[in-house]
Design a protein around this motif. Structure first.
Motif, PDB file in Angstrom:
ATOM      1  N   SER A  17      75.463  59.159  69.698  1.00 16.37           N
ATOM      2  CA  SER A  17      76.482  59.637  70.629  1.00 16.37           C
ATOM      3  C   SER A  17      77.323  58.479  71.151  1.00 16.37           C
ATOM      4  O   SER A  17      76.847  57.339  71.231  1.00 16.37           O
ATOM      5  CB  SER A  17      75.827  60.345  71.828  1.00 16.37           C
ATOM      6  OG  SER A  17      75.108  61.475  71.417  1.00 16.37           O
ATOM      7  N   ARG A  19      80.710  58.002  74.256  1.00 13.05           N
ATOM      8  CA  ARG A  19      81.650  58.629  75.176  1.00 13.05           C
ATOM      9  C   ARG A  19      82.893  57.758  75.279  1.00 13.05           C
ATOM     10  O   ARG A  19      82.809  56.599  75.685  1.00 13.05           O
ATOM     11  CB  ARG A  19      81.047  58.840  76.565  1.00 13.05           C
ATOM     12  CG  ARG A  19      81.968  59.683  77.451  1.00 13.05           C
ATOM     13  CD  ARG A  19      81.374  60.007  78.796  1.00 13.05           C
ATOM     14  NE  ARG A  19      81.543  58.932  79.751  1.00 13.05           N
ATOM     15  CZ  ARG A  19      81.596  59.094  81.070  1.00 13.05           C
ATOM     16  NH1 ARG A  19      81.499  60.325  81.574  1.00 13.05           N
ATOM     17  NH2 ARG A  19      81.731  58.064  81.881  1.00 13.05           N
ATOM     18  N   TYR A  60      89.469  72.663  70.526  1.00 16.96           N
ATOM     19  CA  TYR A  60      88.866  71.674  69.639  1.00 16.96           C
ATOM     20  C   TYR A  60      89.220  71.944  68.190  1.00 16.96           C
ATOM     21  O   TYR A  60      89.389  73.099  67.775  1.00 16.96           O
ATOM     22  CB  TYR A  60      87.334  71.695  69.770  1.00 16.96           C
ATOM     23  CG  TYR A  60      86.824  71.343  71.137  1.00 16.96           C
ATOM     24  CD1 TYR A  60      86.584  72.327  72.087  1.00 16.96           C
ATOM     25  CD2 TYR A  60      86.599  70.019  71.485  1.00 16.96           C
ATOM     26  CE1 TYR A  60      86.140  72.004  73.356  1.00 16.96           C
ATOM     27  CE2 TYR A  60      86.146  69.680  72.752  1.00 16.96           C
ATOM     28  CZ  TYR A  60      85.921  70.677  73.677  1.00 16.96           C
ATOM     29  OH  TYR A  60      85.462  70.339  74.941  1.00 16.96           O
ATOM     30  N   VAL A  64      84.918  69.426  64.906  1.00 12.87           N
ATOM     31  CA  VAL A  64      84.145  68.811  65.996  1.00 12.87           C
ATOM     32  C   VAL A  64      83.584  69.835  66.974  1.00 12.87           C
ATOM     33  O   VAL A  64      82.853  69.465  67.898  1.00 12.87           O
ATOM     34  CB  VAL A  64      84.996  67.765  66.766  1.00 12.87           C
ATOM     35  CG1 VAL A  64      85.585  66.745  65.816  1.00 12.87           C
ATOM     36  CG2 VAL A  64      86.069  68.431  67.612  1.00 12.87           C
ATOM     37  N   ARG A  67      80.086  69.797  68.862  1.00  9.47           N
ATOM     38  CA  ARG A  67      79.564  68.418  68.905  1.00  9.47           C
ATOM     39  C   ARG A  67      80.299  67.556  69.927  1.00  9.47           C
ATOM     40  O   ARG A  67      79.695  66.663  70.532  1.00  9.47           O
ATOM     41  CB  ARG A  67      79.696  67.770  67.523  1.00  9.47           C
ATOM     42  CG  ARG A  67      78.948  68.491  66.423  1.00  9.47           C
ATOM     43  CD  ARG A  67      78.956  67.678  65.129  1.00  9.47           C
ATOM     44  NE  ARG A  67      80.314  67.490  64.603  1.00  9.47           N
ATOM     45  CZ  ARG A  67      80.850  66.292  64.381  1.00  9.47           C
ATOM     46  NH1 ARG A  67      80.183  65.192  64.645  1.00  9.47           N
ATOM     47  NH2 ARG A  67      82.082  66.202  63.888  1.00  9.47           N
ATOM     48  N   PHE A  68      81.575  67.796  70.109  1.00 12.90           N
ATOM     49  CA  PHE A  68      82.400  67.008  71.030  1.00 12.90           C
ATOM     50  C   PHE A  68      82.740  67.846  72.257  1.00 12.90           C
ATOM     51  O   PHE A  68      82.864  69.072  72.175  1.00 12.90           O
ATOM     52  CB  PHE A  68      83.699  66.571  70.362  1.00 12.90           C
ATOM     53  CG  PHE A  68      83.555  65.535  69.274  1.00 12.90           C
ATOM     54  CD1 PHE A  68      82.322  65.180  68.750  1.00 12.90           C
ATOM     55  CD2 PHE A  68      84.680  64.907  68.770  1.00 12.90           C
ATOM     56  CE1 PHE A  68      82.202  64.230  67.746  1.00 12.90           C
ATOM     57  CE2 PHE A  68      84.592  63.962  67.772  1.00 12.90           C
ATOM     58  CZ  PHE A  68      83.351  63.620  67.252  1.00 12.90           C
ATOM     59  N   LEU A  81      85.921  61.900  76.245  1.00 14.71           N
ATOM     60  CA  LEU A  81      85.525  62.630  75.047  1.00 14.71           C
ATOM     61  C   LEU A  81      84.068  62.274  74.766  1.00 14.71           C
ATOM     62  O   LEU A  81      83.766  61.150  74.350  1.00 14.71           O
ATOM     63  CB  LEU A  81      86.400  62.275  73.849  1.00 14.71           C
ATOM     64  CG  LEU A  81      86.121  63.093  72.594  1.00 14.71           C
ATOM     65  CD1 LEU A  81      86.534  64.557  72.805  1.00 14.71           C
ATOM     66  CD2 LEU A  81      86.848  62.520  71.383  1.00 14.71           C
ATOM     67  N   GLN A  82      83.184  63.203  75.043  1.00 19.80           N
ATOM     68  CA  GLN A  82      81.772  63.020  74.737  1.00 19.80           C
ATOM     69  C   GLN A  82      81.542  63.453  73.299  1.00 19.80           C
ATOM     70  O   GLN A  82      81.823  64.597  72.946  1.00 19.80           O
ATOM     71  CB  GLN A  82      80.907  63.858  75.683  1.00 19.80           C
ATOM     72  CG  GLN A  82      79.417  63.755  75.410  1.00 19.80           C
ATOM     73  CD  GLN A  82      78.860  62.375  75.678  1.00 19.80           C
ATOM     74  OE1 GLN A  82      79.192  61.746  76.671  1.00 19.80           O
ATOM     75  NE2 GLN A  82      78.017  61.889  74.772  1.00 19.80           N
ATOM     76  N   MET A  83      81.041  62.538  72.492  1.00 23.00           N
ATOM     77  CA  MET A  83      80.847  62.804  71.071  1.00 23.00           C
ATOM     78  C   MET A  83      79.361  62.717  70.748  1.00 23.00           C
ATOM     79  O   MET A  83      78.755  61.656  70.889  1.00 23.00           O
ATOM     80  CB  MET A  83      81.636  61.788  70.233  1.00 23.00           C
ATOM     81  CG  MET A  83      83.115  61.722  70.577  1.00 23.00           C
ATOM     82  SD  MET A  83      84.061  60.653  69.485  1.00 23.00           S
ATOM     83  CE  MET A  83      83.338  59.070  69.868  1.00 23.00           C
ATOM     84  N   LEU A  86      77.109  62.506  65.873  1.00 28.07           N
ATOM     85  CA  LEU A  86      78.190  61.882  65.108  1.00 28.07           C
ATOM     86  C   LEU A  86      77.852  61.778  63.631  1.00 28.07           C
ATOM     87  O   LEU A  86      76.681  61.586  63.255  1.00 28.07           O
ATOM     88  CB  LEU A  86      78.497  60.497  65.688  1.00 28.07           C
ATOM     89  CG  LEU A  86      79.344  60.535  66.961  1.00 28.07           C
ATOM     90  CD1 LEU A  86      79.236  59.228  67.729  1.00 28.07           C
ATOM     91  CD2 LEU A  86      80.801  60.829  66.628  1.00 28.07           C
ATOM     92  N   ASP A  90      83.312  61.065  61.018  1.00 27.07           N
ATOM     93  CA  ASP A  90      83.982  60.922  62.313  1.00 27.07           C
ATOM     94  C   ASP A  90      84.559  59.514  62.495  1.00 27.07           C
ATOM     95  O   ASP A  90      85.260  59.258  63.483  1.00 27.07           O
ATOM     96  CB  ASP A  90      83.006  61.211  63.462  1.00 27.07           C
ATOM     97  CG  ASP A  90      82.543  62.652  63.485  1.00 27.07           C
ATOM     98  OD1 ASP A  90      81.334  62.871  63.724  1.00 27.07           O
ATOM     99  OD2 ASP A  90      83.376  63.550  63.282  1.00 27.07           O
ATOM    100  N   TYR A  94      90.457  56.395  67.411  1.00 28.78           N
ATOM    101  CA  TYR A  94      90.671  57.533  68.300  1.00 28.78           C
ATOM    102  C   TYR A  94      91.750  57.192  69.323  1.00 28.78           C
ATOM    103  O   TYR A  94      91.686  56.135  69.977  1.00 28.78           O
ATOM    104  CB  TYR A  94      89.367  57.913  69.002  1.00 28.78           C
ATOM    105  CG  TYR A  94      88.433  58.667  68.095  1.00 28.78           C
ATOM    106  CD1 TYR A  94      87.782  58.018  67.055  1.00 28.78           C
ATOM    107  CD2 TYR A  94      88.208  60.029  68.272  1.00 28.78           C
ATOM    108  CE1 TYR A  94      86.939  58.719  66.196  1.00 28.78           C
ATOM    109  CE2 TYR A  94      87.373  60.736  67.433  1.00 28.78           C
ATOM    110  CZ  TYR A  94      86.746  60.083  66.395  1.00 28.78           C
ATOM    111  OH  TYR A  94      85.912  60.773  65.551  1.00 28.78           O
TER     112      TYR A  94
END
Length: 122
Positions: A17, A19, A60, A64, A67-68, A81-83, A86, A90, A94
């Motif tokens: 993950s 952020r 979205y 994603v 997941r995001f 943006l919390q990802m 992954l 990806d 960004y």
């Protein structure tokens, strides 16, 4: 004119993950819808996620969804943006963006940030 500065990118293993943060200055972000786009090597820039001016609506890309998560703190003039979960696909630069007239589903870009690199290793 609003200025945008992204942070939080880096190298992470698949399944991990990150952020991302985007701090805005110059104008209050409550006047803007905000979003994230990405550009992988050799590819065009693509939409990732967007959030409305109030923060009450999000949208979205299919790639994603689930997941995001995009969120906005108008008091801090910051969008996140919390990802999670992954994947190597990806991997991209960004970019944060703002839209004065848009919302979560329609996002003509008025300003871009400089971008932050996200690399996901397999």
């Amino acid at each position: 004119q609003v200025q945008l500065v992204e942070s939080g990118g880096g190298l992470v293993q698949a399944g991990g993950s990150l952020r991302l943060s985007c701090a805005a200055s110059g104008r209050t972000v409550s006047s803007y819808a905000m979003g994230w786009f990405r550009q992988a090597p050799g590819k065009g820039r693509e939409f990732v996620a967007a959030i409305s001016k109030s923060g009450g609506s999000t949208n979205y890309a299919d790639s994603v969804k689930g997941r995001f998560a995009i969120s906005k703190d108008n008091a801090k003039s910051t969008v996140y943006l919390q990802m999670n979960s992954l994947k190597p696909e990806d991997t991209a630069v960004y970019y944060c963006a703002v839209s004065k007239v848009g919302g979560s589903n329609y996002f003509p870009v008025d300003s871009w940030g400089q971008g932050t690199q996200v690399t996901v290793s397999s």
